[in-house]
Write a protein that holds these residues in place. Structure first.
Motif, PDB file in Angstrom:
ATOM      1  N   PHE A 123      12.580   2.860 -15.205  1.00 13.07           N
ATOM      2  CA  PHE A 123      11.254   3.073 -15.756  1.00 13.07           C
ATOM      3  C   PHE A 123      10.174   2.876 -14.700  1.00 13.07           C
ATOM      4  CE2 PHE A 123      13.887   1.486 -19.200  1.00 13.07           C
ATOM      5  CZ  PHE A 123      13.602   2.355 -20.240  1.00 13.07           C
ATOM      6  N   ARG A 124       9.120   3.645 -14.844  1.00 15.84           N
ATOM      7  CA  ARG A 124       7.863   3.381 -14.142  1.00 15.84           C
ATOM      8  C   ARG A 124       6.754   3.516 -15.165  1.00 15.84           C
ATOM      9  NH1 ARG A 124       3.391   5.651 -12.305  1.00 15.84           N
ATOM     10  NH2 ARG A 124       2.359   4.724 -10.490  1.00 15.84           N
ATOM     11  N   THR A 176      16.548  -5.457 -14.198  1.00 15.39           N
ATOM     12  CA  THR A 176      15.870  -5.788 -12.946  1.00 15.39           C
ATOM     13  C   THR A 176      14.422  -5.331 -13.009  1.00 15.39           C
ATOM     14  OG1 THR A 176      17.908  -5.522 -11.666  1.00 15.39           O
ATOM     15  CG2 THR A 176      15.845  -5.489 -10.446  1.00 15.39           C
ATOM     16  N   VAL A 177      13.527  -6.225 -12.647  1.00 13.59           N
ATOM     17  CA  VAL A 177      12.117  -5.871 -12.513  1.00 13.59           C
ATOM     18  C   VAL A 177      11.858  -5.573 -11.042  1.00 13.59           C
ATOM     19  CG1 VAL A 177       9.736  -6.623 -12.837  1.00 13.59           C
ATOM     20  CG2 VAL A 177      11.511  -7.352 -14.457  1.00 13.59           C
ATOM     21  N   GLY A 178      11.410  -4.378 -10.760  1.00 13.80           N
ATOM     22  CA  GLY A 178      11.151  -4.000  -9.373  1.00 13.80           C
ATOM     23  C   GLY A 178       9.869  -4.619  -8.859  1.00 13.80           C
ATOM     24  N   VAL A 179       8.762  -3.950  -9.092  1.00 13.60           N
ATOM     25  CA  VAL A 179       7.467  -4.454  -8.633  1.00 13.60           C
ATOM     26  C   VAL A 179       6.498  -4.453  -9.807  1.00 13.60           C
ATOM     27  CG1 VAL A 179       7.779  -3.673  -6.262  1.00 13.60           C
ATOM     28  CG2 VAL A 179       6.733  -2.135  -7.933  1.00 13.60           C
ATOM     29  N   GLU A 222       0.682  -1.335 -12.543  1.00 15.37           N
ATOM     30  CA  GLU A 222       1.896  -0.544 -12.352  1.00 15.37           C
ATOM     31  C   GLU A 222       3.103  -1.481 -12.347  1.00 15.37           C
ATOM     32  OE1 GLU A 222       1.121   2.738  -9.166  1.00 15.37           O
ATOM     33  OE2 GLU A 222      -0.046   0.959  -8.596  1.00 15.37           O
ATOM     34  N   LEU A 223       4.206  -1.041 -12.940  1.00 12.12           N
ATOM     35  CA  LEU A 223       5.437  -1.816 -12.891  1.00 12.12           C
ATOM     36  C   LEU A 223       6.641  -0.887 -12.965  1.00 12.12           C
ATOM     37  CD1 LEU A 223       6.474  -2.991 -16.338  1.00 12.12           C
ATOM     38  CD2 LEU A 223       4.087  -2.409 -16.064  1.00 12.12           C
ATOM     39  N   SER A 224       7.745  -1.348 -12.400  1.00  9.13           N
ATOM     40  CA  SER A 224       8.996  -0.593 -12.438  1.00  9.13           C
ATOM     41  C   SER A 224      10.110  -1.517 -12.910  1.00  9.13           C
ATOM     42  CB  SER A 224       9.328  -0.012 -11.060  1.00  9.13           C
ATOM     43  OG  SER A 224       9.479  -1.041 -10.100  1.00  9.13           O
ATOM     44  N   VAL A 225      11.000  -0.985 -13.747  1.00  9.28           N
ATOM     45  CA  VAL A 225      12.076  -1.761 -14.361  1.00  9.28           C
ATOM     46  C   VAL A 225      13.325  -0.899 -14.434  1.00  9.28           C
ATOM     47  CG1 VAL A 225      12.857  -2.913 -16.477  1.00  9.28           C
ATOM     48  CG2 VAL A 225      10.498  -3.167 -15.735  1.00  9.28           C
TER      49      VAL A 225
END
Length: 319
Positions: A123-124, A176-179, A222-225
């Motif tokens: 996801f983004r 996992t949480v990216g950023v 913004e977040l990525s998962v």
């Protein structure tokens, strides 16, 4: 009674205009035929022209009056509704997430993966918000009970994701949480914590928001998962997203890895709860055939209330 009399009067006036127009046209035609009698032809021509001109002007003015009256009534009703609903809508929009963008990529597990029956979902998510809290959280709930989503107590949670209770939310191959960024700045990540929820437990990621970012107005988040989703040998896979806050100008995109052998992609936004008129919505495949089975798009420019659900359904070939 007054409305009925007005309608009768309008009908009488319309009939009179029609008769006058008909009489005028008859006089004009008669004048054209009586060319051998110049005086009579001239008189009939003048009388007919007068009748035709008067009838046309009266019809035009009557139609204009009705249209202007309708527009004035519509404008008054709209202003009244805005005056009543404005104080209610303004606080909702003030805390809403605007320019909301949701992108999801579905891909199969690689060879030798410990959970081959589970897909990878990458996801983004991004949006704009007026003000920021001191800290934000992202939670992964390992639960067999949907009430776990409601039972989670973390405040200012950007994302809540529920996985099967037989999976370990602490496993980076599971969740996992990216950023997490605010205005292109990576937020500081704190050690994760755990909470008990209905049917299982939750792993909660904490991020600290810098003080200087809190004092300004208007921010891009913004977040990525990456998470896992069970598919097994199912021929139909459903991916859905639910909003927990008011959202405006939302776009949801799903892309399917061709290795999943998708044969059909259905896009559905029938479970949304709009706040206001729902004009301009678009639900469609992103690309033309034969790529329309691999990507879908939902565009919702109107405000959404919490609880709205957008869904993608993928039909695929199974060996």
């Amino acid at each position: 009674m007054a409305v009925s009399q007005e309608r009768q009067l309008r009908k009488i006036l319309a009939l009179a205009n029609a008769l006058g127009l008909t009489a005028g046209l008859v006089c004009v035609v008669a004048a054209a035929l009586l060319t051998h009698q110049p005086v009579l032809a001239t008189v009939l021509s003048l009388v007919g022209g007068a009748f035709v001109s008067a009838s046309a002007v009266t019809l035009a003015i009557g139609s204009l009056t009705v249209r202007e009256t309708t527009e004035q009534v519509d404008s008054a009703v709209l202003r009244g509704m805005q005056d009543v609903l404005g104080p209610v809508r303004d606080p909702l929009f003030a805390g809403a997430l605007s320019a909301y963008r949701y992108d999801c990529l579905l891909s199969p597990a690689p060879a030798g993966d410990a959970h081959p029956d589970y897909l990878y979902q990458s996801f983004r998510i991004s949006y704009r918000i007026e003000s920021l809290p001191k800290a934000v959280t992202i939670a992964c709930l390992a639960s067999n009970d949907d009430a776990g989503l409601d039972g989670f107590t973390g405040s200012e949670c950007l994302l809540r994701w529920m996985i099967d209770d037989n999976l370990d939310p602490d496993d980076p191959e599971i969740f996992t949480v990216g950023v997490v960024r605010v205005d292109n700045r990576d937020l500081e990540r704190k050690p994760p914590t755990h909470e008990t929820v209905a049917g299982g437990r939750a792993r909660v990621e904490h991020f600290t928001v810098p003080h200087d970012a809190q004092v300004t107005i208007g921010h891009l988040v913004e977040l990525s998962v990456t998470a896992r989703k069970f598919v097994g040998n199912d021929r139909r896979v459903r991916v859905q997203a639910q909003v927990f806050r008011h959202v405006t100008d939302a776009e949801y995109r799903l892309t399917v890895d061709p290795a999943l052998k998708p044969t059909r992609l259905s896009v559905n936004a029938s479970e949304i709860s709009a706040l206001g008129a729902t004009h301009g919505a678009s639900v469609r495949a992103t690309f033309p055939a034969p790529f329309n089975n691999t990507a879908g798009l939902i565009q919702l420019p109107f405000p959404l209330q919490p609880g709205s659900v957008m869904a993608f359904t993928i039909d695929r070939e199974v060996d």
